[in-house]
Design a protein around this motif. Structure first.
Motif, PDB file in Angstrom:
ATOM      1  N   MET A  90       0.711  -1.260  -0.120  1.00 35.97           N
ATOM      2  CA  MET A  90       0.127   0.011  -0.086  1.00 35.97           C
ATOM      3  C   MET A  90       0.829   1.303  -0.051  1.00 35.97           C
ATOM      4  N   ALA A  91       1.965   1.335   0.781  1.00 33.11           N
ATOM      5  CA  ALA A  91       2.809   2.369   0.898  1.00 33.11           C
ATOM      6  C   ALA A  91       3.458   2.708  -0.517  1.00 33.11           C
ATOM      7  N   GLY A  92       3.977   1.679  -1.284  1.00 31.98           N
ATOM      8  CA  GLY A  92       4.643   1.917  -2.293  1.00 31.98           C
ATOM      9  C   GLY A  92       3.251   2.429  -3.662  1.00 31.98           C
ATOM     10  N   ALA A 140       5.158   0.177  -5.827  1.00 33.02           N
ATOM     11  CA  ALA A 140       5.603   1.334  -6.534  1.00 33.02           C
ATOM     12  C   ALA A 140       5.895   1.012  -7.945  1.00 33.02           C
ATOM     13  N   GLY A 141       6.617  -0.287  -8.164  1.00 30.23           N
ATOM     14  CA  GLY A 141       6.801  -0.741  -9.650  1.00 30.23           C
ATOM     15  C   GLY A 141       5.803  -1.313 -10.737  1.00 30.23           C
ATOM     16  N   TRP A 374      10.713  -2.509 -13.288  1.00 30.84           N
ATOM     17  CA  TRP A 374      11.904  -1.763 -12.651  1.00 30.84           C
ATOM     18  C   TRP A 374      12.041  -2.199 -11.291  1.00 30.84           C
ATOM     19  N   TYR A 375      10.881  -2.682 -10.556  1.00 31.92           N
ATOM     20  CA  TYR A 375      10.930  -2.887  -9.276  1.00 31.92           C
ATOM     21  C   TYR A 375      11.762  -4.312  -9.042  1.00 31.92           C
ATOM     22  N   TRP A 376      12.042  -4.985 -10.035  1.00 32.57           N
ATOM     23  CA  TRP A 376      12.972  -6.320  -9.903  1.00 32.57           C
ATOM     24  C   TRP A 376      14.404  -5.864  -9.121  1.00 32.57           C
ATOM     25  N   LEU A 377      14.833  -4.775  -9.679  1.00 38.11           N
ATOM     26  CA  LEU A 377      16.202  -4.482  -8.929  1.00 38.11           C
ATOM     27  C   LEU A 377      16.387  -4.078  -7.559  1.00 38.11           C
TER      28      LEU A 377
END
Length: 630
Positions: A90-92, A140-141, A374-377
């Motif tokens: 939720m925050a992301g 986020a991603g 991009w969240y994978w990194l």
């Protein structure tokens, strides 16, 4: 052949090649097969594919936390980290909707600082921190149409489904007695088995290792019985009986430790009694007649008295104290904000923040092409920075090797399996393999890579094996650089914090035993006095904190030389603390039998205290002085 070449390998490389051994946990394998795959199948057929992907990710992370133990402990071990993951999700999600890339990176860095600090509190808090960071990165991603609260609910549903399977499905041994307490039963039986193995090893070179195994068995049983509950006290006769059987094992463990300290071989029949007690716990049956050991020495008399007391407890099945003290909120805060929490929090924040910034920069410059992941990194960096998973060099090597193997394997499988049915089958197979793969970080990474890539394709993206490999290697480079950066304060704070805690617990135990010599108490064959109950609690805390320090020292010793040198000499201090606690235990047993501490015990106590004071100063440890009783 491996045994001949292993000693010539550097420690950091030897650790990377080492894997845990043991029987296949078929119950956990079954739960893994029924978790992520079926969840994804239902989501695809109901048109909720994106939420199904989130639920499957949560089920995978819950599967990593699905370790052997009792059902009650699994609630905390699986459920609490899932709450952290949902909060991070939720925050992301809401942060990326309201802010730009710079502010998002700052927020993720701050989340990394908090999650890193709380990871120093303990294993469950560490798992919470991990899922908090992974959830924040995914929120986020990951491009999903659903709002943050729906994503969080899907995440909780995925982890909750595995938890329901853990609570509902039978496991080996569950048919003996109450179905709810199969993990507790096996844990208590393991204590009696460990006592028997220590008695067999008394006087031999294997005694030290067996004593450490006894500590691990007691820790495991204590955790299994002391898990979360709705009521303060045991609420069923089966649970009360298990509590009593655990408590009855403590004087046996104390006597066995005293015999190992004396280094005098005991008769083979001495271990028969504990083994019969172990069988009685597993089968939920009566002990039958127990062989009486010789009563020629204080420790042997203590062992005989403990067996008689255990036989009485097994017949009556009353309650029993678990001899554990709950950790206060203040203690948890001190751990999070102490030297270990600060050092680890800074490293996690730097790794998570830097990887998030790099990932967003590459994503916005179209390095990813059409792939929106991009969240994978940063998610990869989360696992690489975790010391729970091994030394830094070992983590990096295993993560890189596991990702490359898993990505190449998936690329071959994705070319031939039908879609989406074949991909869902891969998810189910990977979920089943996770409980076995957790024994080695490279294997765990390979299985998780196949599962994640399958989820990505089910979600509608093209095959992304090459991107997964590239991002993992980049994350490895970031974590290696940050891991060797100088930090404020003294390096090795985690090891020193554990050693300090072990030292305080050991001296508290010693102080109590010395004071007990002048306190009123009753014979060892009766009901334990308040002095002895407190003593067993302190003894458990001393051995538990020492085991935690040993684990931290072992990880540090297997780092690259540039990092390992910061904790040189810590293992020698741990050896001395172990000798101090063992000697204190021998003093306690002798005190119960004779009413005093013998000259031999005082002499060895004085020697170890003197040596400990000198060596402790070299690693920054200042143990409190403890006068010996006259």
């Amino acid at each position: 052949m491996s045994r001949r070449i292993a000693p010539h390998l550097p420690p950091w490389l030897a650790h990377a090649l080492r894997a845990q051994r043991g029987p296949v946990p078929w119950s956990a394998v079954t739960r893994g097969a029924l978790s992520a795959g079926p969840l994804l199948l239902v989501a695809v057929h109901t048109g909720l594919t994106s939420l199904g992907v989130v639920a499957a990710v949560a089920a995978m992370l819950a599967g990593i936390n699905d370790r052997p133990g009792s059902r009650r402990v699994s609630v905390k071990r699986i459920g609490v980290p899932a709450l952290g993951g949902a909060a991070g999700l939720m925050a992301g999600t809401y942060t990326v909707q309201e802010t730009g890339a710079v502010v998002l990176t700052v927020v993720l860095t701050a989340v990394g600082l908090v999650a890193g600090g709380m990871s120093a509190v303990g294993p469950v808090a560490s798992a919470v921190g991990t899922q908090l960071l992974v959830g924040a990165a995914i929120g986020a991603g990951m491009p999903l149409p659903e709002p943050g609260w729906e994503r969080a609910l899907a995440y909780l549903a995925g982890a909750g489904w595995l938890l329901v399977l853990r609570l509902a499905l039978p496991t080996p041994g569950s048919l003996a007695g109450d179905f709810r307490f199969d993990g507790e039963r096996e844990a208590v039986a393991g204590v009696y088995e460990a006592v028997a193995e220590l008695l067999d090893a008394v006087g031999g070179p294997d005694a030290i290792r067996r004593r450490a195994a006894l500590t691990a068995a007691l820790d495991h049983a204590q955790d299994a019985l002391a898990g979360p509950r709705l009521r303060r006290y045991a609420s069923s006769s089966t649970e009360r009986r298990l509590h009593a059987q655990y408590a009855a094992a403590l004087p046996l463990a104390e006597a066995a430790t005293a015999l190992a300290w004396a280094e005098e071989t005991v008769a083979e029949r001495a271990s028969e009694g504990p083994r019969r007690l172990a069988a009685a716990v597993r089968d939920n049956s009566h002990t039958g007649p127990l062989p009486a050991p010789s009563r020629s020495a204080p420790a042997l008399r203590a062992l005989d008295d403990a067996l008689l007391q255990a036989a009485e407890v097994f017949d009556q099945g009353g309650g029993g104290d678990l001899h554990t003290r709950p950790r206060s909120a203040g203690g948890r805060l001190r751990a999070a904000f102490g030297s270990a929490g600060r050092e680890y929090g800074l490293r996690v924040a730097l790794c998570f923040g830097a990887s998030s910034a790099v990932a967003q920069a590459l994503h916005r410059t179209q390095w990813y092409g059409q792939h929106e992941h991009w969240y994978w990194l940063p998610a990869t960096a989360v696992f690489l920075v975790k010391p729970d998973l091994g030394p830094l060099a070992s983590r990096v090597l295993n993560r890189a090797a596991g990702t490359v193997f898993g990505a190449l394997l998936f690329a071959g499988l994705a070319a031939v399996v039908p879609r989406p049915e074949g991909l869902i089958a891969l998810v189910a197979l990977s979920g089943a393999l996770i409980p076995v793969a957790t024994r080695h970080f490279a294997a765990q990474t390979a299985v998780a890579t196949v599962l994640i890539l399958a989820l990505v394709m089910v979600g509608g993206e093209p095959q992304a094996s090459a991107g997964r490999i590239g991002e993992t290697l980049l994350a490895c480079a970031i974590v290696l650089i940050v891991g060797h950066l100088p930090m404020p304060g003294q390096r090795g704070g985690g090891v020193r914090a554990r050693l300090t805690a072990a030292s305080k617990a050991a001296y508290a135990y010693l102080t109590h035993v010395l004071a007990e010599a002048d306190a009123p108490r009753i014979g060892s064959s009766g009901t334990p006095s308040d002095h002895r109950t407190t003593r067993w609690t302190l003894r458990r805390e001393a051995y538990r904190t020492l085991a935690e320090a040993r684990s931290a020292i072992s990880l540090s010793a297997h780092e690259l030389p540039a990092l390992a040198r910061h904790t040189e000499g810590a293992d020698e201090v741990a050896d001395l603390l172990e000798r101090l606690v063992d000697t204190t235990t021998a003093c306690a047993v002798h005190l119960d039998d004779t009413g005093r501490i013998g000259p031999r015990h005082k002499e060895r106590l004085a020697a170890v205290l003197t040596e400990l004071a000198g060596r402790g100063e070299r690693v920054g440890l200042r143990p409190p002085g403890t006068p010996l009783a006259g």
